[in-house]
Structures are given as C-alpha cells and as structure tokens.
Design a protein around this motif. Structure first.
Motif, PDB file in Angstrom:
ATOM      1  N   ASP A   1      10.128   3.538  20.306  1.00 32.93           N
ATOM      2  CA  ASP A   1       9.920   4.504  20.375  1.00 32.93           C
ATOM      3  C   ASP A   1       9.584   5.851  18.774  1.00 32.93           C
ATOM      4  OD1 ASP A   1       9.266   7.038  22.070  1.00 32.93           O
ATOM      5  OD2 ASP A   1      11.261   7.870  22.757  1.00 32.93           O
ATOM      6  N   GLY A   2       9.024   6.601  18.932  1.00 33.24           N
ATOM      7  CA  GLY A   2       9.245   6.902  17.317  1.00 33.24           C
ATOM      8  C   GLY A   2       8.271   6.289  16.534  1.00 33.24           C
ATOM      9  N   HIS A   3       8.190   5.648  16.940  1.00 33.14           N
ATOM     10  CA  HIS A   3       7.653   4.995  15.083  1.00 33.14           C
ATOM     11  C   HIS A   3       7.420   5.676  14.146  1.00 33.14           C
ATOM     12  CE1 HIS A   3       5.202   2.263  12.786  1.00 33.14           C
ATOM     13  NE2 HIS A   3       6.466   1.697  12.295  1.00 33.14           N
ATOM     14  N   ILE A   4       7.484   5.219  12.381  1.00 29.92           N
ATOM     15  CA  ILE A   4       6.240   6.607  11.856  1.00 29.92           C
ATOM     16  C   ILE A   4       5.090   5.767  11.299  1.00 29.92           C
ATOM     17  CG2 ILE A   4       5.939   7.510   9.609  1.00 29.92           C
ATOM     18  CD1 ILE A   4       9.609   8.561  10.717  1.00 29.92           C
ATOM     19  N   ALA A   5       3.752   5.351  11.877  1.00 24.91           N
ATOM     20  CA  ALA A   5       2.509   4.215  11.292  1.00 24.91           C
ATOM     21  C   ALA A   5       2.686   4.946  10.373  1.00 24.91           C
ATOM     22  CB  ALA A   5       1.697   4.547  12.448  1.00 24.91           C
ATOM     23  N   CYS A   6       2.959   3.956   8.850  1.00 23.49           N
ATOM     24  CA  CYS A   6       2.421   4.939   7.385  1.00 23.49           C
ATOM     25  C   CYS A   6       0.930   3.743   6.989  1.00 23.49           C
ATOM     26  CB  CYS A   6       3.183   3.755   6.345  1.00 23.49           C
ATOM     27  SG  CYS A   6       4.851   5.231   6.564  1.00 23.49           S
ATOM     28  N   SER A   7       0.947   2.544   8.108  1.00 20.75           N
ATOM     29  CA  SER A   7      -0.106   1.962   7.908  1.00 20.75           C
ATOM     30  C   SER A   7      -0.285   1.585   9.740  1.00 20.75           C
ATOM     31  CB  SER A   7       0.126   0.911   7.247  1.00 20.75           C
ATOM     32  OG  SER A   7      -1.349  -0.099   7.394  1.00 20.75           O
TER      33      SER A   7
ATOM     34  N   PRO B   1       0.591  -1.654   0.410  1.00 22.81           N
ATOM     35  CA  PRO B   1       0.185  -0.188   0.136  1.00 22.81           C
ATOM     36  C   PRO B   1       0.603   1.504  -0.141  1.00 22.81           C
ATOM     37  CG  PRO B   1      -0.077  -0.871   2.201  1.00 22.81           C
ATOM     38  CD  PRO B   1       0.600  -1.825   1.124  1.00 22.81           C
ATOM     39  N   VAL B   2      -0.029   2.739  -0.119  1.00 22.80           N
ATOM     40  CA  VAL B   2       0.664   3.239  -0.236  1.00 22.80           C
ATOM     41  C   VAL B   2       1.857   3.739   0.866  1.00 22.80           C
ATOM     42  CG1 VAL B   2      -0.678   4.798  -2.013  1.00 22.80           C
ATOM     43  CG2 VAL B   2      -0.867   4.944   0.616  1.00 22.80           C
ATOM     44  N   ALA B   3       2.683   4.129   0.742  1.00 22.74           N
ATOM     45  CA  ALA B   3       3.701   4.458   2.230  1.00 22.74           C
ATOM     46  C   ALA B   3       4.304   6.617   2.213  1.00 22.74           C
ATOM     47  CB  ALA B   3       5.457   4.036   1.899  1.00 22.74           C
ATOM     48  N   CYS B   4       4.555   5.824   3.447  1.00 22.44           N
ATOM     49  CA  CYS B   4       5.429   7.372   3.736  1.00 22.44           C
ATOM     50  C   CYS B   4       6.444   8.028   2.559  1.00 22.44           C
ATOM     51  CB  CYS B   4       5.642   7.614   5.135  1.00 22.44           C
ATOM     52  SG  CYS B   4       5.556   6.915   6.551  1.00 22.44           S
ATOM     53  N   THR B   5       6.392   9.113   2.038  1.00 20.33           N
ATOM     54  CA  THR B   5       7.299   9.486   0.696  1.00 20.33           C
ATOM     55  C   THR B   5       8.509  10.349   1.603  1.00 20.33           C
ATOM     56  OG1 THR B   5       5.490  10.395  -0.528  1.00 20.33           O
ATOM     57  CG2 THR B   5       7.992  11.183  -1.054  1.00 20.33           C
ATOM     58  N   ARG B   6       8.769  10.989   2.744  1.00 24.05           N
ATOM     59  CA  ARG B   6      10.552  11.496   2.652  1.00 24.05           C
ATOM     60  C   ARG B   6      10.732  10.515   5.038  1.00 24.05           C
ATOM     61  NH1 ARG B   6      12.100  14.585  -0.445  1.00 24.05           N
ATOM     62  NH2 ARG B   6      11.000  14.821  -2.587  1.00 24.05           N
ATOM     63  N   ILE B   7      11.831  10.507   5.184  1.00 29.97           N
ATOM     64  CA  ILE B   7      12.006  10.493   5.984  1.00 29.97           C
ATOM     65  C   ILE B   7      13.267  10.803   6.867  1.00 29.97           C
ATOM     66  CG2 ILE B   7      12.214   8.255   7.817  1.00 29.97           C
ATOM     67  CD1 ILE B   7      10.714   6.618   6.274  1.00 29.97           C
ATOM     68  N   GLN B   8      13.055  11.372   7.972  1.00 32.72           N
ATOM     69  CA  GLN B   8      14.170  12.117   8.275  1.00 32.72           C
ATOM     70  C   GLN B   8      15.051  11.232   8.988  1.00 32.72           C
ATOM     71  OE1 GLN B   8      14.869  15.634   7.253  1.00 32.72           O
ATOM     72  NE2 GLN B   8      13.123  15.308   6.455  1.00 32.72           N
ATOM     73  N   LYS B   9      16.811  11.676   8.646  1.00 36.80           N
ATOM     74  CA  LYS B   9      17.351  10.729   9.568  1.00 36.80           C
ATOM     75  C   LYS B   9      17.121  10.605  11.200  1.00 36.80           C
ATOM     76  CE  LYS B   9      22.886  10.017   9.485  1.00 36.80           C
ATOM     77  NZ  LYS B   9      23.972  10.529   9.593  1.00 36.80           N
ATOM     78  N   GLY B  10      17.669   9.445  11.805  1.00 39.06           N
ATOM     79  CA  GLY B  10      16.908   9.071  13.146  1.00 39.06           C
ATOM     80  C   GLY B  10      15.468   9.390  13.995  1.00 39.06           C
ATOM     81  N   LYS B  11      14.556   9.403  12.502  1.00 34.71           N
ATOM     82  CA  LYS B  11      13.060   9.316  12.841  1.00 34.71           C
ATOM     83  C   LYS B  11      12.702   8.270  12.144  1.00 34.71           C
ATOM     84  CE  LYS B  11      12.922  13.691  13.712  1.00 34.71           C
ATOM     85  NZ  LYS B  11      12.886  13.947  14.847  1.00 34.71           N
ATOM     86  N   GLY B  12      11.567   7.100  13.346  1.00 31.21           N
ATOM     87  CA  GLY B  12      11.134   6.119  13.050  1.00 31.21           C
ATOM     88  C   GLY B  12      12.523   4.982  12.850  1.00 31.21           C
ATOM     89  N   VAL B  13      11.979   3.902  12.142  1.00 36.46           N
ATOM     90  CA  VAL B  13      12.697   2.187  12.435  1.00 36.46           C
ATOM     91  C   VAL B  13      13.617   2.561  10.956  1.00 36.46           C
ATOM     92  CG1 VAL B  13      13.071   0.406  11.958  1.00 36.46           C
ATOM     93  CG2 VAL B  13      11.231   0.901  13.093  1.00 36.46           C
TER      94      VAL B  13
ATOM     95  N   GLY C   1      14.694   5.864   9.652  1.00 36.87           N
ATOM     96  CA  GLY C   1      15.150   7.151  10.156  1.00 36.87           C
ATOM     97  C   GLY C   1      16.970   6.356  11.526  1.00 36.87           C
ATOM     98  N   GLN C   2      16.460   5.219  11.754  1.00 31.41           N
ATOM     99  CA  GLN C   2      17.126   5.126  13.285  1.00 31.41           C
ATOM    100  C   GLN C   2      18.393   3.466  12.529  1.00 31.41           C
ATOM    101  OE1 GLN C   2      17.314   5.361  16.330  1.00 31.41           O
ATOM    102  NE2 GLN C   2      16.319   6.808  15.744  1.00 31.41           N
ATOM    103  N   ALA C   3      17.510   3.218  11.462  1.00 29.96           N
ATOM    104  CA  ALA C   3      18.706   2.545  11.205  1.00 29.96           C
ATOM    105  C   ALA C   3      19.508   3.060  10.438  1.00 29.96           C
ATOM    106  CB  ALA C   3      17.983   1.457   9.863  1.00 29.96           C
ATOM    107  N   TRP C   4      19.578   4.562   9.722  1.00 26.99           N
ATOM    108  CA  TRP C   4      20.367   4.922   8.837  1.00 26.99           C
ATOM    109  C   TRP C   4      21.387   5.737  10.101  1.00 26.99           C
ATOM    110  CZ3 TRP C   4      18.292  10.583   5.994  1.00 26.99           C
ATOM    111  CH2 TRP C   4      19.338  10.939   5.456  1.00 26.99           C
ATOM    112  N   GLU C   5      20.226   5.929  11.216  1.00 24.78           N
ATOM    113  CA  GLU C   5      21.551   7.056  11.973  1.00 24.78           C
ATOM    114  C   GLU C   5      22.474   6.327  12.501  1.00 24.78           C
ATOM    115  OE1 GLU C   5      20.169  10.296  14.735  1.00 24.78           O
ATOM    116  OE2 GLU C   5      20.020   8.316  16.282  1.00 24.78           O
TER     117      GLU C   5
END
Length: 160
Positions: A103-109, A71-83, A85-89
């Motif tokens: 903590d801080g999960h971005i719920a696209c769905s 399904p459609v998803a979040c388009t942009r994620i900042q470093k450190g945000k959500g899973v 962004g945390q994997a990036w950081e």
C-alpha cells in the motif's frame, strides 16, 4: 585495492561472504562519502545483478536520492511514503516480496517487483536508507537483511 571485483557464484550467503570484504577494502582509506556509497552500489549490483541499488539520505526532512546504480529514480521521498519512507518512519528494515501489493508503493519503475530497504541510523539519528530493487518477486529475505545491515555498519557517515 584494484578496482576489479572477484565475483563469486554460489548461494546468497557465500556471495555476501565474498563481496563484503572486497567492499570493506574499497572503503579503506577513502574518506569521501559519495565515492564510498557509489562503490558500494556498484559492487552490490555487479555481484548480485539487482535491478536497482542506491542510497537516499535525509536532507531538509525528506529522503533525497544519493549514489545509485540502475535506471533513473525518484529524487525525493517524504517520511512515511513508499517503502523507503515507511522504513524511515518505522526505523527498521522492510522486505517487500511484491511491491505491487504494498500500500502506497512509489513506482519509480514498473520493472521493480520486490524490494528491501535498510535504514541507516547513527547515534540514534536516522540519516538515510539503502534501497535495493529486484525484477523478481520475493527476491529478498533475512539473509539479505543480515548482510546488508552488517555492510552498512562499515560505512563512515560522520560527514553528514
């Protein structure tokens, strides 16, 4: 290779041992990164039936949605945000058994219950992540991590 996959049943390791060579064959000779990422997502989703499979690539200091299945998803994620962004950081694979407790999960769905995010690094440079979500709790483990990390090593990201 024909565009049909041989979907294998069995334990998770057996399924990976079946699908990874097929994905490698799909990538062979194809130089377009978006086409390859799209086929990886489609093959993994078809084999495992995951809720969402996709790539986010770094563009202008943020992760931007790339090829995906689901399904459609979040388009942009900042470093450190959500899973993602945390994997990036942290520059490491993250396995989340219950995204509702992250903590801080971005719920696209709201259907997503567990997640694995595998960072993509080439020559010491972070270039993106493979993000996989499941509708089931505690769906991912070290077997997924091992095989998904190995799978990403097959992809030529030099066009980025």
């Amino acid at each position: 290779m024909a565009e049909d996959l041989a979907i294998r049943k069995g334990n998770k390791s057996e399924q990976y041992r079946s699908i990874v060579p097929q994905i490698k064959s799909l990538l062979s000779g194809e130089t377009d990164l978006v086409a390859n990422l799209g086929n990886i997502c489609a093959a993994l989703k078809e084999q495992f039936g995951w809720f969402w499979v996709g790539f986010y690539l770094v563009k202008n200091d943020e992760l931007v949605l790339s090829a995906f299945q689901g399904p459609v998803a979040c388009t942009r994620i900042q470093k450190g945000k959500g899973v993602c962004g945390q994997a990036w950081e942290q520059e490491q694979t993250l396995i989340v058994e219950n995204v509702n407790q992250f903590d801080g999960h971005i719920a696209c769905s709201s259907k997503s219950q567990s997640e694995i995010v595998v960072p993509i690094l080439r020559n010491g440079k972070f270039i993106g992540v493979l993000d996989v979500d499941s509708e089931h709790l505690a769906h991912f483990d070290e077997v997924d991590q091992l095989h998904l990390e190995q799978l990403l090593s097959l992809v030529d990201f030099s066009s980025l």
